[in-house]
Design a protein around this motif. Sequence first.
Motif, short mmCIF file in Angstrom:
data_model
loop_
_atom_site.label_atom_id
_atom_site.label_comp_id
_atom_site.label_asym_id
_atom_site.label_seq_id
_atom_site.Cartn_x
_atom_site.Cartn_y
_atom_site.Cartn_z
N PHE A 363 0.74 -0.87 0.12
CA PHE A 363 0.24 0.89 0.03
C PHE A 363 0.88 1.25 0.27
O PHE A 363 1.56 0.69 0.45
CB PHE A 363 -1.04 -0.09 1.06
N LEU A 364 0.74 2.05 -0.75
CA LEU A 364 1.27 4.57 -0.56
C LEU A 364 0.77 4.41 0.04
O LEU A 364 -1.40 4.43 -0.25
CB LEU A 364 0.84 3.98 -2.25
N VAL A 365 0.65 5.23 1.26
CA VAL A 365 -0.06 5.93 2.25
C VAL A 365 -0.36 7.21 1.82
O VAL A 365 0.71 8.31 1.48
CB VAL A 365 0.47 5.83 3.52
N GLY A 366 -1.66 7.85 2.01
CA GLY A 366 -1.70 9.26 1.08
C GLY A 366 -2.03 9.99 1.84
O GLY A 366 -1.90 9.56 2.81
N VAL A 367 -2.73 11.01 0.73
CA VAL A 367 -2.92 12.65 2.60
C VAL A 367 -4.55 11.76 2.71
O VAL A 367 -4.08 11.99 4.82
CB VAL A 367 -3.25 13.13 1.62
N ASN A 368 -5.62 11.49 2.77
CA ASN A 368 -6.36 10.88 3.08
C ASN A 368 -6.76 9.50 3.30
O ASN A 368 -7.83 9.09 4.53
CB ASN A 368 -7.73 11.70 2.52
N GLY A 369 -5.99 8.62 2.71
CA GLY A 369 -5.74 7.42 2.77
C GLY A 369 -4.73 6.21 2.06
O GLY A 369 -3.48 6.91 2.47
N ASN A 370 -5.45 5.74 1.52
CA ASN A 370 -3.88 4.49 0.92
C ASN A 370 -4.56 4.07 -0.83
O ASN A 370 -5.55 4.20 -0.45
CB ASN A 370 -3.53 3.20 1.86
N GLU A 371 -3.71 4.01 -0.80
CA GLU A 371 -3.78 2.90 -2.21
C GLU A 371 -2.78 1.63 -2.21
O GLU A 371 -1.81 2.03 -2.11
CB GLU A 371 -3.23 4.12 -3.92
N CYS A 372 -3.44 0.75 -2.88
CA CYS A 372 -3.25 -0.68 -2.95
C CYS A 372 -2.34 -0.99 -4.46
O CYS A 372 -3.15 -0.02 -5.45
CB CYS A 372 -4.43 -1.53 -2.45
N LEU A 373 -1.47 -0.58 -4.21
CA LEU A 373 -0.05 -0.47 -5.23
C LEU A 373 -0.69 -2.12 -6.42
O LEU A 373 -0.34 -2.03 -7.12
CB LEU A 373 1.07 -0.40 -5.35
N THR A 374 -0.61 -3.06 -5.27
CA THR A 374 -0.27 -4.47 -5.96
C THR A 374 -1.98 -4.81 -6.18
O THR A 374 -2.22 -5.65 -5.32
CB THR A 374 0.63 -5.28 -5.27
N ASP A 375 -2.82 -5.13 -6.73
CA ASP A 375 -4.59 -4.32 -6.20
C ASP A 375 -5.60 -5.61 -6.97
O ASP A 375 -5.60 -5.83 -7.59
CB ASP A 375 -5.13 -3.24 -6.54
N ALA A 376 -4.65 -7.03 -6.21
CA ALA A 376 -5.46 -8.29 -7.59
C ALA A 376 -6.55 -8.80 -6.38
O ALA A 376 -6.73 -8.25 -5.12
CB ALA A 376 -4.04 -9.39 -7.26
N PRO A 377 -7.02 -9.04 -6.98
CA PRO A 377 -8.57 -9.74 -6.00
C PRO A 377 -8.39 -10.73 -4.62
O PRO A 377 -6.86 -11.18 -4.85
CB PRO A 377 -9.07 -10.57 -7.34
N LEU A 378 -9.46 -10.66 -3.70
CA LEU A 378 -8.19 -10.61 -2.59
C LEU A 378 -9.75 -12.28 -2.66
O LEU A 378 -10.66 -12.51 -1.49
CB LEU A 378 -8.90 -10.44 -1.22
N ASP A 379 -8.62 -13.25 -3.23
CA ASP A 379 -9.73 -14.16 -3.92
C ASP A 379 -9.38 -15.64 -3.09
O ASP A 379 -7.61 -15.57 -3.06
CB ASP A 379 -10.21 -14.64 -5.22
N LEU A 380 -9.27 -17.26 -2.52
CA LEU A 380 -8.47 -17.62 -2.85
C LEU A 380 -8.20 -18.38 -4.24
O LEU A 380 -8.74 -18.02 -4.72
CB LEU A 380 -9.31 -18.59 -1.21
N ILE A 381 -6.78 -18.48 -3.82
CA ILE A 381 -6.49 -18.69 -5.52
C ILE A 381 -6.36 -20.38 -5.28
O ILE A 381 -5.63 -21.47 -4.59
CB ILE A 381 -5.47 -19.16 -6.07
N VAL A 382 -7.22 -21.27 -6.61
CA VAL A 382 -7.57 -22.75 -6.67
C VAL A 382 -6.98 -22.66 -7.91
O VAL A 382 -7.50 -23.17 -9.12
CB VAL A 382 -9.10 -23.36 -6.05
N ASN A 383 -5.58 -23.68 -8.12
CA ASN A 383 -5.56 -24.62 -9.58
C ASN A 383 -5.93 -25.92 -10.05
O ASN A 383 -6.13 -26.57 -8.21
CB ASN A 383 -3.78 -24.60 -9.40
#
Length: 383
Positions: A363-383
Amino acid sequence: MALHFTAPEFARRKERLLAELAARRLDGLLMFQQESMYWLTGYDTFGFCFFQSLWLGADGRMALLTRSADLRQAQHTSLIDDVRIWTDRADATPQDQLRDMVASLGGTGGHIGVEYESYGLTAANGKKLDAAFDGFATLEDASRLVDHLRAVKSPAEIIYVRQAAKLALAARDAAIAAIAPGVDEGTVLASMQGAIFEGGGDYPANEFIIGSGRDALLCRYKAGRRKLDSEDQITLEWAGAYRHYHAAMMETVIVGPPRDRHLELFAAAKQALEACAHAIVPGKTAGEVFAAHAHVMDGHGLEKHRLAACGYSLGAKFTPSWMDPPMFYADNQWVLEPGMVMFAHMILMDSESETAMCLGRTFLVGVNGNECLTDAPLDLIVN
């Protein structure tokens, strides 16, 4: 010169550091952290495994003492004009030469800061340094001085961090595409690292973590590979690296149908990461981010399966670790500021059932919050 930043950018960094020296009433600083040297001058080398030091006096004069192997390295990658060499020999005394160099630049009798907490200054060399400067100047521990300045990234640095994040996401895609029953861990690792190199990236400051089966519960790299079974788990922690700036990620990928314990741990890890994301904002402390993590994990009854830290700062780092201060652990009072780049990792290791589940984002801390720089889905990966 192979500089990655402009002269005005380096000048601003020097002005900030000189202001800190003045505030602490230091007459100069002896830098041993390679990260400090790179940040201040662009000097890029792994030669810090040997004795070397960069001096910055309160008057703004700089000089580097290093070995002959790094002379051209300093000339080619940095803006340091004054490079001095100590010679390898059986009775070499580089600490004495460093004292003499400082004396030639007006450091006699002053109060000098030293980066004692550094991979570039071993305990043995630290003792020799103290002995060499005894009676010459007063040495003070200034190990975190430059670290605090480096923690807040400039707009020019953030450009490189964003590129590192793109490379981290490319490595994630490559890993997911490669993971399947019967695939060797080495194939997964090669695909990830290859994606980063093909994208113009660098070696990371430490090895990628990769482990499957029981080894999915390990938090460190180890030698040796295995092939994935038809039902398996594989934990990956990696970082995109660009101009030495890092953006890290972490996932546990399930091969075949997930067990109920995988689903339970993933639900907790996702909830904890989301709680940490809400806390990674200006004005919050690193300890408060950890508290958000611990509150969720412990609420799921997972206190004995979690770690005592859940992340750290990222920046331009050199071996042996891409971790930078501050770290997310209990009661850490370091206050987050805009421009800081923070990696939050949710690590759950249930040794009783041999179940792993990890999830991490930068995450990059911003002025009012943050930005997820590695914004991949927060899903369980099942292959």
